[in-house]
Design a protein around this motif. Structure first.
Motif, PDB file in Angstrom:
ATOM      1  N   SER A  16       0.841  -1.195   0.000  1.00 56.22           N
ATOM      2  CA  SER A  16       0.000   0.000   0.000  1.00 56.22           C
ATOM      3  C   SER A  16       0.876   1.245   0.000  1.00 56.22           C
ATOM      4  CB  SER A  16      -0.904  -0.009   1.236  1.00 56.22           C
ATOM      5  OG  SER A  16      -1.485   1.249   1.457  1.00 56.22           O
TER       6      SER A  16
ATOM      7  N   TYR B 208       0.114  -5.912   7.869  1.00 57.86           N
ATOM      8  CA  TYR B 208      -1.146  -5.354   8.344  1.00 57.86           C
ATOM      9  C   TYR B 208      -2.041  -6.557   8.688  1.00 57.86           C
ATOM     10  CZ  TYR B 208       0.734  -1.363   5.763  1.00 57.86           C
ATOM     11  OH  TYR B 208       1.552  -0.361   5.276  1.00 57.86           O
TER      12      TYR B 208
ATOM     13  N   ILE C 196      -6.530  -3.238   3.484  1.00 61.41           N
ATOM     14  CA  ILE C 196      -5.548  -2.157   3.409  1.00 61.41           C
ATOM     15  C   ILE C 196      -5.929  -1.180   2.303  1.00 61.41           C
ATOM     16  CG2 ILE C 196      -3.096  -1.621   3.199  1.00 61.41           C
ATOM     17  CD1 ILE C 196      -2.641  -4.678   3.609  1.00 61.41           C
TER      18      ILE C 196
ATOM     19  N   PHE D  37      -6.627   4.127   6.156  1.00 61.85           N
ATOM     20  CA  PHE D  37      -5.570   4.612   7.040  1.00 61.85           C
ATOM     21  C   PHE D  37      -5.870   6.022   7.548  1.00 61.85           C
ATOM     22  CE2 PHE D  37      -1.557   7.036   7.391  1.00 61.85           C
ATOM     23  CZ  PHE D  37      -0.982   6.363   8.459  1.00 61.85           C
TER      24      PHE D  37
ATOM     25  N   ILE E 191      -7.096   1.539  10.572  1.00 57.95           N
ATOM     26  CA  ILE E 191      -6.028   0.543  10.701  1.00 57.95           C
ATOM     27  C   ILE E 191      -5.414   0.719  12.082  1.00 57.95           C
ATOM     28  CG2 ILE E 191      -3.776  -0.201   9.838  1.00 57.95           C
ATOM     29  CD1 ILE E 191      -4.645   0.569   7.074  1.00 57.95           C
TER      30      ILE E 191
ATOM     31  N   VAL F  25      -0.079  -2.126  12.944  1.00 61.45           N
ATOM     32  CA  VAL F  25       0.887  -2.381  11.879  1.00 61.45           C
ATOM     33  C   VAL F  25       2.108  -3.028  12.520  1.00 61.45           C
ATOM     34  CG1 VAL F  25       2.328  -1.403  10.057  1.00 61.45           C
ATOM     35  CG2 VAL F  25       0.112  -0.358  10.587  1.00 61.45           C
TER      36      VAL F  25
END
Length: 209
Positions: A10, A144, A149, A154, A159, A162
């Protein structure tokens, strides 16, 4: 100087690397696709001004029409290595060359569950071109766990975890050689990198359990 290699899933990966390593190593310098210069104008221009190398991977049809462009990426890498050989930098490359998706994995018949095939050519070229000015390889795996993702998820704060795993690998003489002309070196380098990628794939699998 370090060469940092990482899996790529990502746009978030770039932010994660800056957060984890930004104050721990020398200036981060990314290998970027040339298309990003136009896709993200302000950031693309900034990267160009900082001397980031922009890579253009031509299609087979393009190379058939312009065969002289076959080694254009290596020429760009050579220019970069010459420019930064004496400067303290951490070179970052996503060796898969593109973000992982199940569709891309299927298309290239990747033997890994969570990764695409790593590109060994430019990696080996930089290790040899930079010589002993490069100290170590930082092998990074970004995970993740069990999450969808996307950059949007984000910035929306969706999220919540990580995982970043890394190891420092010394650059030994066995990792430097003429990848284009030395067949034995090319095969041994590919074998070493594939084994590294297999370990990375297993690490992601275990973290998702």
């Amino acid at each position: 100087k370090y060469f940092l290699i990482c899996n790529h899933q990502s746009w978030i990966d770039i932010l994660v690397l800056h957060k984890v390593f930004g104050e721990r190593v020398s200036m981060l310098v990314f290998f970027l696709k040339k298309i990003l210069f136009w896709a993200i104008p302000m950031a693309g221009w900034a990267c160009w001004a900082l001397g980031y190398p922009f890579m253009q991977r031509p299609t087979k049809s393009y190379l058939k029409k312009y065969p002289e462009k076959k080694n254009s990426d290596l020429e760009a890498i050579h220019h970069f290595c010459k420019k930064f050989k004496e400067d303290p930098v951490t070179v970052i490359s996503f060796l898969e060359a593109t973000r992982f998706t199940p569709e891309k994995k299927q298309h290239q018949h990747s033997p890994y569950k969570h990764l695409l095939k790593p590109k060994a050519n430019s990696f080996a070229f930089v290790l040899s071109a930079m010589g002993e000015s490069l100290q170590d390889i930082i092998n990074v795996t970004i995970i993740y766990p069990k999450q969808g993702i996307s950059f949007w998820s984000f910035i929306c704060g969706k999220i919540d975890k990580v995982i970043v795993r890394y190891e420092v690998i010394p650059i030994t003489p066995e990792l430097r050689g003429d990848y284009a002309k030395n067949r034995d070196f090319r095969l041994s380098f590919q074998k070493w990198l594939n084994e590294l990628w297999q370990q990375k794939d297993q690490l992601i699998e275990e973290s998702n359990e």
